[in-house]
Scaffold this active site. Structure first.
Site, PDB file in Angstrom:
ATOM      1  N   ARG A   1       1.536   6.712  -3.868  1.00  0.00           N
ATOM      2  CA  ARG A   1       0.932   8.041  -3.844  1.00  0.00           C
ATOM      3  C   ARG A   1       1.512   8.981  -4.893  1.00  0.00           C
ATOM      4  O   ARG A   1       2.689   8.955  -5.177  1.00  0.00           O
ATOM      5  CB  ARG A   1       1.110   8.671  -2.453  1.00  0.00           C
ATOM      6  CG  ARG A   1       0.244   8.008  -1.421  1.00  0.00           C
ATOM      7  CD  ARG A   1       0.566   8.491  -0.031  1.00  0.00           C
ATOM      8  NE  ARG A   1       1.874   8.086   0.423  1.00  0.00           N
ATOM      9  CZ  ARG A   1       2.327   8.313   1.648  1.00  0.00           C
ATOM     10  NH1 ARG A   1       1.594   8.949   2.517  1.00  0.00           N
ATOM     11  NH2 ARG A   1       3.526   7.907   1.992  1.00  0.00           N
TER      12      ARG A   1
ATOM     13  N   ASP B   1       4.612   2.344  -1.857  1.00  0.00           N
ATOM     14  CA  ASP B   1       4.029   3.670  -1.760  1.00  0.00           C
ATOM     15  C   ASP B   1       3.542   4.111  -3.142  1.00  0.00           C
ATOM     16  O   ASP B   1       4.338   4.385  -4.025  1.00  0.00           O
ATOM     17  CB  ASP B   1       5.075   4.645  -1.217  1.00  0.00           C
ATOM     18  CG  ASP B   1       4.448   5.932  -0.715  1.00  0.00           C
ATOM     19  OD1 ASP B   1       3.374   6.303  -1.227  1.00  0.00           O
ATOM     20  OD2 ASP B   1       5.026   6.557   0.184  1.00  0.00           O
TER      21      ASP B   1
END
Ligand SMILES: [Zn+2]
Length: 253
Positions: A178, A176
């Site tokens: 982000r 991930d």
């Protein structure tokens, strides 16, 4: 000062009134809005207030300089994020927010490999029904931050037996990638009171708290489970640390 823009005094006054600058560690965020945005939501017209922002490396005081750069900046080649605000977001007691990661396939095409499109509409509906809230549409989050082209490659790997996490790892990405920092600065500029966050993803809550935001509550967002996204949803719970309190757990958080 000489400028390239054809901007007359009146246009400048109108625009200046709607731009705010948020200073960041890397430069500045230029936030423009609110702009009235009537939206077709499940057949009903709902009026949101829309803001869009641009992440900049320079801190510019004179907005004419920013406007001057727009026509040559090629912004369509980059992604800009935005936020839909509903109700009295700055002052309302109980506001609900959603940080939605862009999903080209889910949001635009209605792909059933994930259920982002469904979640997007649902969260807009929940916010409007609730009366006060904001939906952040994070345009630099495609494929959990790996980008659309890489996501297409990851889908090919997924069709050949890899789960979401392993497919991203095969391509050299962390699970991930982000970053929520710009969205959280924009949130702080729009509201300082506590918010309820719609999510099943503990990483989002951690990001909010790290940024010094007051989170009053977490509200799970249920997804739309189908034969096409069952494995993807299970991977989220089993491998990406998503909370599983309900029978069904949201996906594209
Ligand atoms: Zn999606």
């Amino acid at each position: 000062m000489m400028t390239k823009t054809k901007l007359d005094r009146n246009s400048l006054a109108v625009l200046e009134d709607k731009i705010q600058r948020i200073t960041t560690d890397e430069g500045a965020i230029y936030l423009v809005g609110p702009i009235r945005l009537p939206v077709n939501l499940y057949g009903e017209t709902v009026v949101f207030q829309w803001y869009c922002w641009l992440n900049g490396k320079e801190v510019i005081d004179d907005y004419v300089q920013i406007i001057d750069k727009l026509s040559s900046a090629n912004l369509a080649e980059m992604q800009q994020s935005s936020v839909l605000v509903y109700g009295d977001f700055a002052h309302g007691d109980d506001a609900i927010i959603r940080l939605h990661s862009i999903c080209h396939t889910g949001d635009i095409f209605g792909s059933k490999r994930c259920d982002c499109g469904y979640q997007l509409k649902q969260s807009m509906k929940i916010i409007a029904d609730h009366g006060t809230g904001a939906l952040f549409y994070l345009a630099n989050h495609e494929g959990r931050g790996i980008g659309l082209f890489s996501k297409a490659m990851a889908y090919i790997l997924q069709e050949n037996g890899y789960d979401t996490v392993d497919a991203n790892k095969q391509l050299g990405f962390v699970d991930d990638a982000r970053d929520y920092s710009d969205a959280l600065l924009v949130l702080k500029a729009l509201r300082t009171k506590p918010v309820t966050v719609m999510t099943n993803n503990p990483k989002k809550l951690a990001a909010l708290k790290e940024a010094g935001l007051k989170v009053s509550e977490r509200k799970p967002l249920w997804g739309d489970v189908s034969e096409y996204n069952k494995k993807y949803l299970e991977t989220k719970v089993n491998r990406s640390g998503h909370l599983k309190e309900e029978e069904r757990v949201c996906p594209n958080d």
